[in-house]
Structures are given as C-alpha cells and as structure tokens.
Design a protein around this motif. Structure first.
Motif, PDB file in Angstrom:
ATOM      1  N   ASP A   1       1.924   4.598   7.690  1.00 28.25           N
ATOM      2  CA  ASP A   1       1.106   5.568   7.178  1.00 28.25           C
ATOM      3  C   ASP A   1      -0.625   6.216   7.828  1.00 28.25           C
ATOM      4  OD1 ASP A   1       3.611   7.501   6.502  1.00 28.25           O
ATOM      5  OD2 ASP A   1       2.539   5.871   4.713  1.00 28.25           O
ATOM      6  N   THR A   2      -1.092   4.580   8.557  1.00 27.69           N
ATOM      7  CA  THR A   2      -2.708   4.661   8.398  1.00 27.69           C
ATOM      8  C   THR A   2      -2.373   3.828   9.954  1.00 27.69           C
ATOM      9  OG1 THR A   2      -2.330   2.383   7.501  1.00 27.69           O
ATOM     10  CG2 THR A   2      -2.871   4.555   6.017  1.00 27.69           C
ATOM     11  N   GLU A   3      -3.913   4.140  10.517  1.00 32.53           N
ATOM     12  CA  GLU A   3      -4.245   3.111  11.730  1.00 32.53           C
ATOM     13  C   GLU A   3      -3.659   2.151  11.528  1.00 32.53           C
ATOM     14  OE1 GLU A   3      -4.211   2.227  15.658  1.00 32.53           O
ATOM     15  OE2 GLU A   3      -3.922   4.725  14.724  1.00 32.53           O
ATOM     16  N   ALA A   4      -4.132   1.223  10.291  1.00 33.75           N
ATOM     17  CA  ALA A   4      -4.430  -0.271   9.714  1.00 33.75           C
ATOM     18  C   ALA A   4      -3.205  -0.764   9.615  1.00 33.75           C
ATOM     19  CB  ALA A   4      -5.263  -0.466   8.635  1.00 33.75           C
ATOM     20  N   GLN A   5      -1.947   0.042   9.415  1.00 35.42           N
ATOM     21  CA  GLN A   5      -0.841   0.116   9.047  1.00 35.42           C
ATOM     22  C   GLN A   5      -0.249  -0.816  10.920  1.00 35.42           C
ATOM     23  OE1 GLN A   5       0.824   2.682   7.194  1.00 35.42           O
ATOM     24  NE2 GLN A   5       1.258   0.819   5.694  1.00 35.42           N
ATOM     25  N   ARG A   6      -1.095   0.131  11.393  1.00 33.36           N
ATOM     26  CA  ARG A   6      -0.122  -0.340  13.458  1.00 33.36           C
ATOM     27  C   ARG A   6      -0.200  -1.470  13.733  1.00 33.36           C
ATOM     28  NH1 ARG A   6      -0.015   4.108  17.797  1.00 33.36           N
ATOM     29  NH2 ARG A   6       1.048   3.115  19.511  1.00 33.36           N
ATOM     30  N   SER A   7      -0.624  -2.583  13.181  1.00 32.84           N
ATOM     31  CA  SER A   7      -0.738  -3.791  13.758  1.00 32.84           C
ATOM     32  C   SER A   7       0.703  -4.768  13.106  1.00 32.84           C
ATOM     33  CB  SER A   7      -1.428  -5.013  13.762  1.00 32.84           C
ATOM     34  OG  SER A   7      -1.297  -4.408  11.954  1.00 32.84           O
ATOM     35  N   LEU A   8       1.024  -3.633  12.199  1.00 32.24           N
ATOM     36  CA  LEU A   8       2.802  -4.822  11.620  1.00 32.24           C
ATOM     37  C   LEU A   8       3.886  -3.694  12.141  1.00 32.24           C
ATOM     38  CD1 LEU A   8       2.165  -3.412   7.376  1.00 32.24           C
ATOM     39  CD2 LEU A   8       2.216  -5.964   8.788  1.00 32.24           C
ATOM     40  N   ALA A   9       3.525  -2.284  12.564  1.00 28.20           N
ATOM     41  CA  ALA A   9       4.735  -2.167  13.744  1.00 28.20           C
ATOM     42  C   ALA A   9       4.641  -2.927  15.138  1.00 28.20           C
ATOM     43  CB  ALA A   9       4.052  -0.451  13.994  1.00 28.20           C
ATOM     44  N   ASP A  10       3.302  -3.407  15.465  1.00 26.84           N
ATOM     45  CA  ASP A  10       3.447  -3.953  16.594  1.00 26.84           C
ATOM     46  C   ASP A  10       4.233  -5.207  16.709  1.00 26.84           C
ATOM     47  OD1 ASP A  10       1.872  -2.068  17.715  1.00 26.84           O
ATOM     48  OD2 ASP A  10      -0.290  -3.007  17.897  1.00 26.84           O
ATOM     49  N   ARG A  11       4.026  -5.926  15.172  1.00 24.26           N
ATOM     50  CA  ARG A  11       4.497  -7.395  15.644  1.00 24.26           C
ATOM     51  C   ARG A  11       5.971  -6.575  15.468  1.00 24.26           C
ATOM     52  NH1 ARG A  11       1.333  -9.823  10.250  1.00 24.26           N
ATOM     53  NH2 ARG A  11       3.406 -10.415  10.151  1.00 24.26           N
ATOM     54  N   PHE A  12       6.054  -5.918  14.280  1.00 19.21           N
ATOM     55  CA  PHE A  12       7.487  -5.619  14.718  1.00 19.21           C
ATOM     56  C   PHE A  12       8.747  -5.092  16.141  1.00 19.21           C
ATOM     57  CE2 PHE A  12      11.605  -2.303  13.617  1.00 19.21           C
ATOM     58  CZ  PHE A  12      11.476  -3.929  12.468  1.00 19.21           C
ATOM     59  N   ALA A  13       8.500  -4.857  16.226  1.00 20.82           N
ATOM     60  CA  ALA A  13       8.777  -3.953  17.283  1.00 20.82           C
ATOM     61  C   ALA A  13       8.266  -5.349  18.580  1.00 20.82           C
ATOM     62  CB  ALA A  13       7.600  -3.100  18.418  1.00 20.82           C
ATOM     63  N   ALA A  14       7.162  -6.462  18.370  1.00 22.78           N
ATOM     64  CA  ALA A  14       7.942  -7.224  19.756  1.00 22.78           C
ATOM     65  C   ALA A  14       8.467  -8.431  19.268  1.00 22.78           C
ATOM     66  CB  ALA A  14       5.687  -8.048  19.680  1.00 22.78           C
ATOM     67  N   ALA A  15       8.775  -8.226  18.121  1.00 19.09           N
ATOM     68  CA  ALA A  15      10.226  -9.389  17.466  1.00 19.09           C
ATOM     69  C   ALA A  15      11.167  -8.945  17.461  1.00 19.09           C
ATOM     70  CB  ALA A  15      10.412  -9.577  15.471  1.00 19.09           C
ATOM     71  N   LEU A  16      11.617  -7.302  17.788  1.00 17.83           N
ATOM     72  CA  LEU A  16      13.138  -6.655  18.466  1.00 17.83           C
ATOM     73  C   LEU A  16      12.747  -6.981  19.813  1.00 17.83           C
ATOM     74  CD1 LEU A  16      13.271  -4.080  16.441  1.00 17.83           C
ATOM     75  CD2 LEU A  16      14.486  -5.879  16.284  1.00 17.83           C
ATOM     76  N   GLY A  17      11.568  -7.306  20.548  1.00 16.59           N
ATOM     77  CA  GLY A  17      11.370  -7.357  22.022  1.00 16.59           C
ATOM     78  C   GLY A  17      12.883  -7.348  22.824  1.00 16.59           C
ATOM     79  N   GLY A  18      13.440  -7.149  23.819  1.00 15.79           N
ATOM     80  CA  GLY A  18      14.047  -7.854  24.897  1.00 15.79           C
ATOM     81  C   GLY A  18      15.570  -7.657  24.356  1.00 15.79           C
ATOM     82  N   SER A  19      15.723  -7.037  22.733  1.00 15.25           N
ATOM     83  CA  SER A  19      17.148  -6.144  22.201  1.00 15.25           C
ATOM     84  C   SER A  19      18.278  -5.411  23.394  1.00 15.25           C
ATOM     85  CB  SER A  19      16.576  -6.113  21.016  1.00 15.25           C
ATOM     86  OG  SER A  19      15.911  -4.922  20.727  1.00 15.25           O
ATOM     87  N   GLY A  20      17.415  -4.350  24.240  1.00 15.01           N
ATOM     88  CA  GLY A  20      17.853  -2.943  24.597  1.00 15.01           C
ATOM     89  C   GLY A  20      18.110  -2.462  23.282  1.00 15.01           C
ATOM     90  N   LEU A  21      17.480  -2.379  21.835  1.00 15.40           N
ATOM     91  CA  LEU A  21      17.120  -1.372  21.104  1.00 15.40           C
ATOM     92  C   LEU A  21      16.202  -0.697  21.739  1.00 15.40           C
ATOM     93  CD1 LEU A  21      17.932  -3.624  18.061  1.00 15.40           C
ATOM     94  CD2 LEU A  21      19.644  -1.686  18.993  1.00 15.40           C
ATOM     95  N   ARG A  22      16.416   0.902  21.157  1.00 17.70           N
ATOM     96  CA  ARG A  22      14.891   1.626  21.572  1.00 17.70           C
ATOM     97  C   ARG A  22      14.331   1.951  20.564  1.00 17.70           C
ATOM     98  NH1 ARG A  22      14.069   5.545  24.214  1.00 17.70           N
ATOM     99  NH2 ARG A  22      12.938   7.934  23.430  1.00 17.70           N
ATOM    100  N   ILE A  23      13.062   1.875  20.135  1.00 22.10           N
ATOM    101  CA  ILE A  23      12.426   1.398  18.857  1.00 22.10           C
ATOM    102  C   ILE A  23      11.347   1.923  18.802  1.00 22.10           C
ATOM    103  CG2 ILE A  23      11.108  -0.535  17.708  1.00 22.10           C
ATOM    104  CD1 ILE A  23      12.554  -2.652  20.183  1.00 22.10           C
ATOM    105  N   ALA A  24      11.349   2.488  17.602  1.00 18.58           N
ATOM    106  CA  ALA A  24       9.887   3.557  17.375  1.00 18.58           C
ATOM    107  C   ALA A  24       9.567   3.442  16.216  1.00 18.58           C
ATOM    108  CB  ALA A  24      10.251   4.351  17.472  1.00 18.58           C
ATOM    109  N   ALA A  25       8.480   3.844  15.543  1.00 15.51           N
ATOM    110  CA  ALA A  25       7.682   3.495  14.276  1.00 15.51           C
ATOM    111  C   ALA A  25       6.394   5.092  14.438  1.00 15.51           C
ATOM    112  CB  ALA A  25       6.446   3.245  15.044  1.00 15.51           C
ATOM    113  N   GLY A  26       6.678   5.341  13.023  1.00 17.92           N
ATOM    114  CA  GLY A  26       5.431   6.125  12.970  1.00 17.92           C
ATOM    115  C   GLY A  26       5.960   6.277  10.846  1.00 17.92           C
ATOM    116  N   SER A  27       5.232   7.695  10.847  1.00 18.99           N
ATOM    117  CA  SER A  27       5.457   8.451   9.388  1.00 18.99           C
ATOM    118  C   SER A  27       6.319   9.986   9.746  1.00 18.99           C
ATOM    119  CB  SER A  27       3.911   8.593   9.143  1.00 18.99           C
ATOM    120  OG  SER A  27       4.045   8.879   8.493  1.00 18.99           O
ATOM    121  N   LEU A  28       6.969   9.916   8.793  1.00 23.98           N
ATOM    122  CA  LEU A  28       8.278  11.324   8.639  1.00 23.98           C
ATOM    123  C   LEU A  28       7.153  11.720   7.669  1.00 23.98           C
ATOM    124  CD1 LEU A  28      11.269   9.467   8.510  1.00 23.98           C
ATOM    125  CD2 LEU A  28      10.535  11.650   9.932  1.00 23.98           C
ATOM    126  N   ARG A  29       6.347  11.155   6.805  1.00 26.24           N
ATOM    127  CA  ARG A  29       5.828  12.439   6.243  1.00 26.24           C
ATOM    128  C   ARG A  29       4.586  12.850   6.586  1.00 26.24           C
ATOM    129  NH1 ARG A  29       2.980   8.992   0.797  1.00 26.24           N
ATOM    130  NH2 ARG A  29       2.230   8.406   2.869  1.00 26.24           N
TER     131      ARG A  29
END
Length: 226
Positions: A188-216
C-alpha cells in the motif's frame, strides 16, 4: 489498473487461492472482465451483495438471469450466512458463462497461509490458479499471521516464533506448486515496494506470473521472470 489484464485472466474457470485478499480480487475481476461472470466457491464465502444470488438454479435459470445481469453469485446457503459450493458442478457452470471465478481456499482472515493435504479445492477444469499473498503478514511472527502455521514451518524450515520474511512466503509457494500466477497484495505504500521486490526475486525463474500491488488502492505491476 485492470487486474484481469495484469494477471492474464482468460475465459473459462479461474481458481483463486491463498490469503490476504482473495475475495477482494474476485470482486475486482468480476467488475473488470468482459462478458458474463459466475462467482462461486468450492469451500465457503460470503455472498457478493452487489450481485444477484442464485442458490439452487437450473442451467436455464442461469442463462435467463445472465440475459439481464452480467455477473451472478452462485452457492448453497450454510452456517453463519455463508455459501458453500453451488448445486451445479463447476464443469456445468463453465458451459453457461464466459468466466467462472472460484474461491477455492479458506484462510481464517489471516494474511498468509500454507495448505494441508485436503486443500485447496481446485476444480479440475480450472484454466488458471491465482495465489493471493498478503504482505501485511511480513515481519510478524508466523504464529500470528499464517493459517496452517505448522505446515508453513515444515515447508520453510522456520519456527512459529520467527517473523515471516518475503523469502519464506515465496519458498512455501514454490514448495507447494499449486498455482500459475501469484499476486502479492497489500503493498500500500512506496516504502513496502522493497518487500515486493524481495518476494519476486525469491520466486524468480519459477515460470510463475508474478504481480504485486494494492487492491485497495487499485494499483499493481508485473515482475519479469527474473
């Protein structure tokens, strides 16, 4: 933000599993997708009050109602005002509408979860399975933020008292191999973007479609297959 395009939701049956925003994502997809949409569950959900509810319809009743209402909610009433699976099979529903959106998991309103052997209840005809993850669980002890915490600890090697990291959440998803796409909600905030980046990096190479953001907030972005 069009979440149906972000997550590449195609016509047919789409199952949504995980925690931290499944119902919100279903509501958003139902509003965005073109054509007719049926909302239902294989477990338990609350009715979508903005759409007509059919509790024991015939196929013809569904066809007739879709002629005047683009989106319908289907389910069998059960305890506490909730709905369980509809009386018609998901296979049958898939022949009646352009999209069938299925909530196939429960999470006890916790932001994160792992899955026991009997779950999620994904219809065999599902074209896509989207796993929702709630970033609000990051940094909190596993025992406070994860449904099926014992299973989560087995999958990640963590202790119940450990704070959840993005890498642990990703590790559990990779170990379970239940989905085609992952949406990390509650960024929900720009400060949380680094958490999303870490999460996506840990899923890297999996072949999954990876998205992040805020439904709210109605915001989201797609990560490349790192």
């Amino acid at each position: 933000m069009d979440f149906s395009k972000l997550l590449e939701v195609y016509p047919g049956v789409t199952a949504v599993i995980g925690s931290g925003g499944k119902t919100s994502l279903l509501r958003r997809l139902a509003a965005e997708l073109p054509g007719t949409v049926l909302l239902c569950t294989t477990t338990h959900i609350r009715p979508f009050e903005e759409y007509p509810l059919l509790t024991a319809p015939t196929p013809q009743t569904i066809r007739d109602t879709l002629a005047t209402h683009r989106v319908l909610c289907l389910g069998t009433p059960c305890e506490n005002g909730k709905l369980t699976a509809p009386t018609l099979s998901v296979e049958t529903l898939a022949t009646l509408a352009d999209h069938v959106l299925v909530e196939a998991d429960g999470s006890r309103q916790l932001p994160l979860k792992a899955h026991d052997a009997h779950e999620p209840v994904i219809p065999a005809v599902s074209r896509q399975v989207i796993c929702v993850v709630g970033a609000s669980g990051f940094g909190k002890p596993i025992r406070e933020s994860v449904h099926r915490l014992e299973r989560f600890c087995v999958l990640t090697g963590a202790a119940a008292s450990d704070p959840v990291t993005p890498e642990q959440a990703a590790k559990a998803i990779l170990a379970e191999q239940l989905c085609d796409a992952v949406f990390l909600n509650q960024i929900d905030t720009e400060a949380q973007r680094s958490l999303a980046d870490r999460f996506a990096a840990a899923l890297g190479g999996s072949g999954l479609r990876i998205a992040a953001g805020s439904l709210r907030a109605g915001s989201g972005w797609l990560y490349p297959d790192i």
